[in-house]
Design an enzyme around this catalytic site. Structure first.
Site: not given
Length: 449
Positions: A67, A101
């Protein structure tokens, strides 16, 4: 420190000694030795796209599920509850000083709302009201950076692009260069540096869109697809946005950070996700840790019936397992745009199962046979992008490091997992997962689902 405490708690709970270990290494020859070691079967990474590229460069055949980065946008239309939109935008952009993020780095705003001076005043007031300070001070609303700004973040905090202006100019507040006040840039142009670059810090850019389709186009233009949001009270706008947005986590009329396990399984599309694993926190995630083999079934017709049943029950419809009244959290699946199947020959029985699964899922497939297209030719085709929107390379045959490297560079996920006749496992290889979280109330009054 957090990881060390986690390992300690696992040991207290009775985890056998040595089963879970913590090794903190720099990204040098020590880290490379660990990542590339022959005894490492799988690497799960949460980090930047550049780190994933580094690992893939060290060992192209590495089973890497990552990820990675995000350049996330919140669309705000003139049909939004503006006060709520500003509140959620500020929380999404500046929570943890923008060092998530999933943080909102862009706000793409409907032109009539963007052109209203009152909107800018209200947004600036909300941003400047944030109390910035040490994380140990209970009055602090936005803490420091984890380190001195990177080159990209320093540029975002200090340098405007042509035609841009500061609505709120960030200020350096300490000698260590860790503490910055939040910043808001206006008139960010489509295709500009700030529009497309992840900066990972407390800077928000505003873009003016003439309509919703333009806003969606700009939102999808970035190479990442982690999170995204929309604020609108118009159901037609919301449904149109949900049908077009290219993100793994889509948020409606709420902030776009703080995903919860099971409720909002987390993970993105495009360069925000490396590999072909399922979303962490979702129902298929643990399958990513295993190798699933199959025994060839005798009756192909019966197998297709099983695949069609599982597709209809599990993958073709959305599921909200949390079933909250005030918030819908739907897990849904989108068929991949195009898959390249790499096989030894056309008689491979597993190839027929893969083609059947693709047909059930509605995924276009092109077959690459090793006997008629060698690794060099396949690598060249991947680099040239001649397969258009290919999003995955499924390997039913051994392949070279050159093919894997070419796929990574082209943004094509490599899936080396064996084909299986178990529908719930195999069909998951032909879809993208998307979590849709939607606030279902206004001021405590529930809305219709």
């Amino acid at each position: 420190a957090v990881a060390t405490e986690l390992v300690r708690q696992l040991q207290i709970a009775g985890m056998p000694e040595g089963l879970v270990q913590i090794a903190c290494t720099p990204d040098d020859h020590v880290g490379e030795h660990l990542i590339t070691h022959a005894d490492v079967d799988l690497v799960m990474l949460t980090g930047s796209y550049e780190t994933a590229a580094l690992f893939a460069g060290w060992r192209p055949d590495l089973a890497l599920l990552a990820e990675t980065s995000g350049k996330n946008a919140m669309v705000i239309t003139q049909a939004a509850d503006v006060d709520q939109a500003i509140k959620d935008l500020v929380r999404s952009a500046f929570g943890h000083a923008g060092q998530k993020c999933s943080a909102a780095s862009l706000a793409i705003i409907d032109a009539p709302l963007y052109d209203d001076p009152a909107f800018h005043v209200r947004l600036a007031d909300a941003v400047t009201s944030l109390r910035v300070g040490d994380a140990t001070d209970l009055s602090t609303m936005m803490g420091p950076l984890i380190e001195e700004p990177s080159d990209r973040l320093r540029r975002a905090l200090t340098t405007l692009e042509p035609r841009e202006a500061w609505l709120v100019e960030p200020r350096l507040l300490d000698a260590e260069r860790h503490l910055w006040s939040p910043g808001v840039r206006t008139t960010v142009a489509p295709g500009s540096w700030f529009h497309l670059t992840e900066c990972f810090g407390p800077v928000l850019g505003l873009m003016r869109a003439c309509d919703l389709d333009t806003a969606i186009e700009w939102q999808n233009q970035v190479p990442y697809g982690l999170t995204g949001g929309i604020h609108s009270l118009d159901p037609a706008e919301i449904e149109h946005w949900l049908g077009e947005v290219q993100v793994g986590n889509a948020y409606v009329n709420r902030h776009i950070t703080g995903a919860v396990v099971r409720r909002q399984p987390f993970g993105g599309w495009k360069r925000s996700s490396i590999g072909a694993g399922a979303k962490p926190g979702g129902p298929g995630h643990l399958h990513s840790y295993g190798t699933w083999t199959t025994s060839l079934p005798a009756a192909a017709l019966t197998l297709r019936t099983q695949f069609e049943r599982v597709w209809g029950e599990r993958f073709a419809v959305g599921h909200d397992v949390s079933a909250l009244r005030g918030e819908a959290n739907v897990m849904r699946h989108r068929p991949l745009d195009h898959v390249i199947l790499r096989a030894v020959d056309a008689e491979d029985p597993l190839l027929s199962i893969a083609l059947m699964a693709a047909d059930v899922a509605g995924v276009p497939v092109s077959v690459s046979l090793a006997g008629s297209e060698d690794d060099a030719a396949l690598a060249s085709r991947l680099r040239q992008g001649s397969d258009g929107q290919a999003t995955r390379l499924r390997l039913l045959a051994p392949t070279s490091d050159a093919v894997r490297a070419a796929a990574f560079d082209a943004g094509v996920a490599v899936d080396p997992t064996p084909v299986t006749s178990e529908p719930s496992i195999e069909l998951g290889r032909w879809v993208l997962e998307q979590s849709v979280s939607r606030t279902m109330h206004r001021h405590g009054r529930l809305q219709r689902r």
